[in-house]
Write a protein that holds these residues in place. Structure first.
Motif, short mmCIF file in Angstrom:
data_model
loop_
_atom_site.label_atom_id
_atom_site.label_comp_id
_atom_site.label_asym_id
_atom_site.label_seq_id
_atom_site.Cartn_x
_atom_site.Cartn_y
_atom_site.Cartn_z
N GLN A 39 0.79 -1.22 0.00
CA GLN A 39 0.00 0.00 0.00
C GLN A 39 0.83 1.28 0.00
O GLN A 39 0.34 2.32 -0.42
N VAL A 40 2.05 1.21 0.51
CA VAL A 40 2.89 2.39 0.62
C VAL A 40 4.30 2.04 0.15
O VAL A 40 4.66 0.85 0.08
N PRO A 41 5.11 3.04 -0.17
CA PRO A 41 6.47 2.75 -0.61
C PRO A 41 7.29 2.05 0.48
O PRO A 41 7.08 2.26 1.67
N GLY A 42 8.22 1.22 0.03
CA GLY A 42 9.13 0.58 0.96
C GLY A 42 10.01 1.61 1.64
O GLY A 42 10.21 2.72 1.14
N TYR A 43 10.52 1.24 2.79
CA TYR A 43 11.33 2.15 3.61
C TYR A 43 12.66 1.52 4.00
O TYR A 43 13.66 2.20 4.08
N ILE A 44 12.66 0.21 4.26
CA ILE A 44 13.86 -0.44 4.77
C ILE A 44 14.01 -1.83 4.15
O ILE A 44 13.03 -2.56 3.98
N VAL A 45 15.24 -2.16 3.80
CA VAL A 45 15.56 -3.50 3.33
C VAL A 45 16.01 -4.30 4.55
O VAL A 45 16.87 -3.84 5.30
N HIS A 46 15.38 -5.44 4.74
CA HIS A 46 15.81 -6.29 5.86
C HIS A 46 15.89 -7.73 5.42
O HIS A 46 15.51 -8.10 4.31
N HIS A 47 16.43 -8.55 6.30
CA HIS A 47 16.64 -9.96 6.01
C HIS A 47 15.46 -10.78 6.50
O HIS A 47 15.03 -10.63 7.63
N LYS A 48 14.95 -11.67 5.62
CA LYS A 48 13.87 -12.57 6.02
C LYS A 48 14.39 -13.55 7.07
O LYS A 48 13.74 -13.76 8.10
#
Length: 106
Positions: A39-48
């Motif tokens: 629904q909104v832009p991504g903010y942070i890349v994280h590890h699954k």
């Protein structure tokens, strides 16, 4: 906040380059929207699969796209903590990308 054992990794050129490439990849797919809510832009890349002292030096875990996710701040915190942040409002955007402000409580 990064755990002490991971701070050097998150400041490394390898991670910064990987993160930049992953965001570009996500933007090419769907404009960079949150992978959880969409629904909104991504903010942070994280590890699954969370980084640990035992796997942080394994590039298949720490730098491979299969283990990365681009989430908005709210979804990242929900996933990481399993709870919502009190008082934090999820923003919605109109067709021109402008935020739609929630009604005030006054």
């Amino acid at each position: 906040m990064a755990k002490e054992f991971a701070k050097a990794f998150y400041h490394s050129k390898q991670w910064r380059d990987c993160r930049t490439a992953y965001i570009a990849h996500r933007k090419s797919m769907d404009g960079g929207m949150c992978e959880s809510c969409g629904q909104v832009p991504g903010y942070i890349v994280h590890h699954k699969e969370e980084l640990t002292p035992d796997n942080i030096n394994d590039p298949h875990i720490s730098l491979d796209f299969w283990n990365l996710k681009y989430d908005c701040h709210i979804c990242h915190n929900k996933e990481g903590k399993g709870e919502e942040i009190p008082g934090l409002v999820e923003l919605q955007f109109d067709s021109e990308g402008n935020p739609i402000l929630p009604p005030s409580d006054s």
